[in-house]
Enzyme design. Structure first.
Site, PDB file in Angstrom:
ATOM      1  N   HIS A 179       0.858  -1.181   0.000  1.00  0.00           N
ATOM      2  CA  HIS A 179       0.000   0.000   0.000  1.00  0.00           C
ATOM      3  C   HIS A 179       0.895   1.232   0.000  1.00  0.00           C
ATOM      4  O   HIS A 179       2.122   1.125   0.099  1.00  0.00           O
ATOM      5  CB  HIS A 179      -0.952   0.005   1.197  1.00  0.00           C
ATOM      6  CG  HIS A 179      -0.273   0.071   2.530  1.00  0.00           C
ATOM      7  ND1 HIS A 179       0.601  -0.892   2.970  1.00  0.00           N
ATOM      8  CD2 HIS A 179      -0.340   0.989   3.542  1.00  0.00           C
ATOM      9  CE1 HIS A 179       1.035  -0.587   4.182  1.00  0.00           C
ATOM     10  NE2 HIS A 179       0.485   0.557   4.550  1.00  0.00           N
TER      11      HIS A 179
ATOM     12  N   HIS B 255       1.276   3.846   2.085  1.00  0.00           N
ATOM     13  CA  HIS B 255       1.725   4.562   3.280  1.00  0.00           C
ATOM     14  C   HIS B 255       3.240   4.731   3.212  1.00  0.00           C
ATOM     15  O   HIS B 255       3.958   3.862   2.691  1.00  0.00           O
ATOM     16  CB  HIS B 255       1.324   3.811   4.545  1.00  0.00           C
ATOM     17  CG  HIS B 255      -0.066   4.137   5.005  1.00  0.00           C
ATOM     18  ND1 HIS B 255      -0.795   3.310   5.820  1.00  0.00           N
ATOM     19  CD2 HIS B 255      -0.864   5.223   4.758  1.00  0.00           C
ATOM     20  CE1 HIS B 255      -1.982   3.854   6.057  1.00  0.00           C
ATOM     21  NE2 HIS B 255      -2.043   5.009   5.425  1.00  0.00           N
TER      22      HIS B 255
ATOM     23  N   ASP C 251       5.788   4.448   5.136  1.00  0.00           N
ATOM     24  CA  ASP C 251       6.767   3.499   5.668  1.00  0.00           C
ATOM     25  C   ASP C 251       6.914   2.246   4.818  1.00  0.00           C
ATOM     26  O   ASP C 251       7.738   1.382   5.121  1.00  0.00           O
ATOM     27  CB  ASP C 251       6.438   3.121   7.119  1.00  0.00           C
ATOM     28  CG  ASP C 251       5.038   2.589   7.317  1.00  0.00           C
ATOM     29  OD1 ASP C 251       4.158   2.906   6.497  1.00  0.00           O
ATOM     30  OD2 ASP C 251       4.808   1.847   8.302  1.00  0.00           O
ATOM     31  N   HIS C 252       6.157   2.153   3.717  1.00  0.00           N
ATOM     32  CA  HIS C 252       6.245   0.985   2.840  1.00  0.00           C
ATOM     33  C   HIS C 252       6.698   1.341   1.427  1.00  0.00           C
ATOM     34  O   HIS C 252       6.895   0.436   0.611  1.00  0.00           O
ATOM     35  CB  HIS C 252       4.889   0.277   2.774  1.00  0.00           C
ATOM     36  CG  HIS C 252       4.475  -0.293   4.089  1.00  0.00           C
ATOM     37  ND1 HIS C 252       4.666  -1.612   4.420  1.00  0.00           N
ATOM     38  CD2 HIS C 252       3.917   0.297   5.175  1.00  0.00           C
ATOM     39  CE1 HIS C 252       4.221  -1.817   5.652  1.00  0.00           C
ATOM     40  NE2 HIS C 252       3.772  -0.668   6.130  1.00  0.00           N
TER      41      HIS C 252
ATOM     42  N   ASP D 155       0.125  -4.739   7.533  1.00  0.00           N
ATOM     43  CA  ASP D 155      -0.803  -3.618   7.619  1.00  0.00           C
ATOM     44  C   ASP D 155      -2.240  -4.036   7.293  1.00  0.00           C
ATOM     45  O   ASP D 155      -2.785  -3.705   6.247  1.00  0.00           O
ATOM     46  CB  ASP D 155      -0.348  -2.465   6.734  1.00  0.00           C
ATOM     47  CG  ASP D 155       0.845  -1.741   7.335  1.00  0.00           C
ATOM     48  OD1 ASP D 155       1.775  -2.434   7.786  1.00  0.00           O
ATOM     49  OD2 ASP D 155       0.843  -0.503   7.360  1.00  0.00           O
TER      50      ASP D 155
ATOM     51  N   HIS E  52       7.144  -5.676  10.991  1.00  0.00           N
ATOM     52  CA  HIS E  52       6.414  -4.418  11.121  1.00  0.00           C
ATOM     53  C   HIS E  52       6.074  -4.130  12.582  1.00  0.00           C
ATOM     54  O   HIS E  52       4.933  -3.868  12.950  1.00  0.00           O
ATOM     55  CB  HIS E  52       5.137  -4.448  10.254  1.00  0.00           C
ATOM     56  CG  HIS E  52       4.578  -3.078   9.981  1.00  0.00           C
ATOM     57  ND1 HIS E  52       3.629  -2.493  10.781  1.00  0.00           N
ATOM     58  CD2 HIS E  52       4.833  -2.185   8.993  1.00  0.00           C
ATOM     59  CE1 HIS E  52       3.314  -1.305  10.309  1.00  0.00           C
ATOM     60  NE2 HIS E  52       4.037  -1.093   9.213  1.00  0.00           N
TER      61      HIS E  52
END
Length: 308
Positions: A62, A64, A66-67, A211, A269
């Site tokens: 996705h 976001h 942090d990814h 996530d 994560h």
């Protein structure tokens, strides 16, 4: 054929001095496949001496930060190593916009083809003659995908005694049978591959889930994985907090692993609230449900072995 997973980063939300953001690289012989590309991915690739030039495809869960924030630097770096093959970037809606906007704002010099594929429906998103990558929906605060990398079944073992009993002489005819072709024996009979080959053998399976709130249906998607990388952001007892943020606890991840009958699960994560010394709490809680749980660590690598 060698298949191994490298944990490039295991952190969630924000990088820490000792923990890069989430990214996992799968290497199958000379081919590389990246799952998420958090901040610090380039550093981890360099430390592990992995050849990012050989990355075939990048699968984004996705958009976001942090990814995905490691992606622009990786795209620019690949222009410095004489890359010739196209690079596939696969992910949910907004991935194409992120790539295109990054290229424009950073005025990227790109000397190779980038093929971006946005996933609208779950299913096979990448395939070759030997394996495929499937996507499936998760439930997060924005569109989010999980992935499985699964090899197709391999031919069964060749039975030389059966071939000799059927008057097939050792040599090229054996090779043809092993390649799936019919041959004619010394006494003029047609011999089929299944006459001298054992049952087909299972390939290996890797699954990546991060996530998402707890969904029992994930277990069916990752069923029988040899190595399952799954978020375990919080400890047992924080289910309400996890659900509100659309994440999972370590015990919820372990329940999925148990229900899916996977061989091994690595938690990933982690919330930045946990130092490395405090992660043992997550491990202990997860192992109460699924004993074959390990903690992901930056630069860890895991070999995926054939059952036979």
């Amino acid at each position: 054929m060698n298949l191994e997973a490298f944990i490039l980063g295991c952190g969630g939300m924000m990088p820490l001095p000792y923990r890069h953001l989430t990214s996992v690289l799968l290497r199958r012989e000379g081919d590389l496949f990246l799952f998420d590309c958090g901040e610090g991915t380039q550093v981890a690739l360099r430390r592990l001496n992995l050849r990012w030039k050989r990355i075939n495809a990048i699968f984004i869960s996705h958009t976001h930060a942090d990814h995905i924030t490691g992606l622009p630097g990786l795209l620019m770096l690949s222009s410095q190593v004489d890359r010739e093959e196209p690079l596939y970037i696969i992910g949910p809606p907004k991935v194409a916009e992120y790539v295109e906007t990054s290229r424009k704002v950073l005025d990227m010099y790109i000397n190779y083809e980038i093929i971006v594929k946005e996933i609208r429906e779950p299913g096979v998103v990448y395939s070759t003659e030997e394996f495929q990558v499937r996507s499936f929906w998760l439930d997060h605060t924005k569109p989010c995908m999980g992935y499985t990398f699964e090899e197709f079944e391999r031919p069964g073992e060749f039975n030389p005694e059966a071939a000799r009993a059927l008057n097939v002489p050792c040599g090229p005819l054996w090779s043809k049978l092993q390649g799936g072709n019919e041959v004619v024996s010394a006494d003029g009979k047609t011999i089929r591959p299944q006459d001298v080959m054992g049952p087909k053998r299972k390939g290996r399976k890797f699954s990546f889930v991060t996530d998402t709130k707890y969904l029992p249906s994930i277990a069916q998607e990752v069923k029988y994985s040899d190595f399952f990388v799954c978020e375990g952001m919080f400890e047992k007892g924080m289910e309400k907090d996890a659900a509100e943020k659309k994440h999972m606890t370590c015990t919820q991840a372990a329940q999925i692993a148990k229900d899916a009958e996977v061989k091994k699960m690595a938690l990933i994560h982690y919330s930045p609230r946990y130092t490395d010394n405090e992660l043992k709490v997550l491990l202990d809680h997860a192992r109460e449900v699924f004993p074959e749980t390990i903690l992901s660590k930056d630069r860890m690598n895991i070999q995926l072995e054939y059952e036979d």
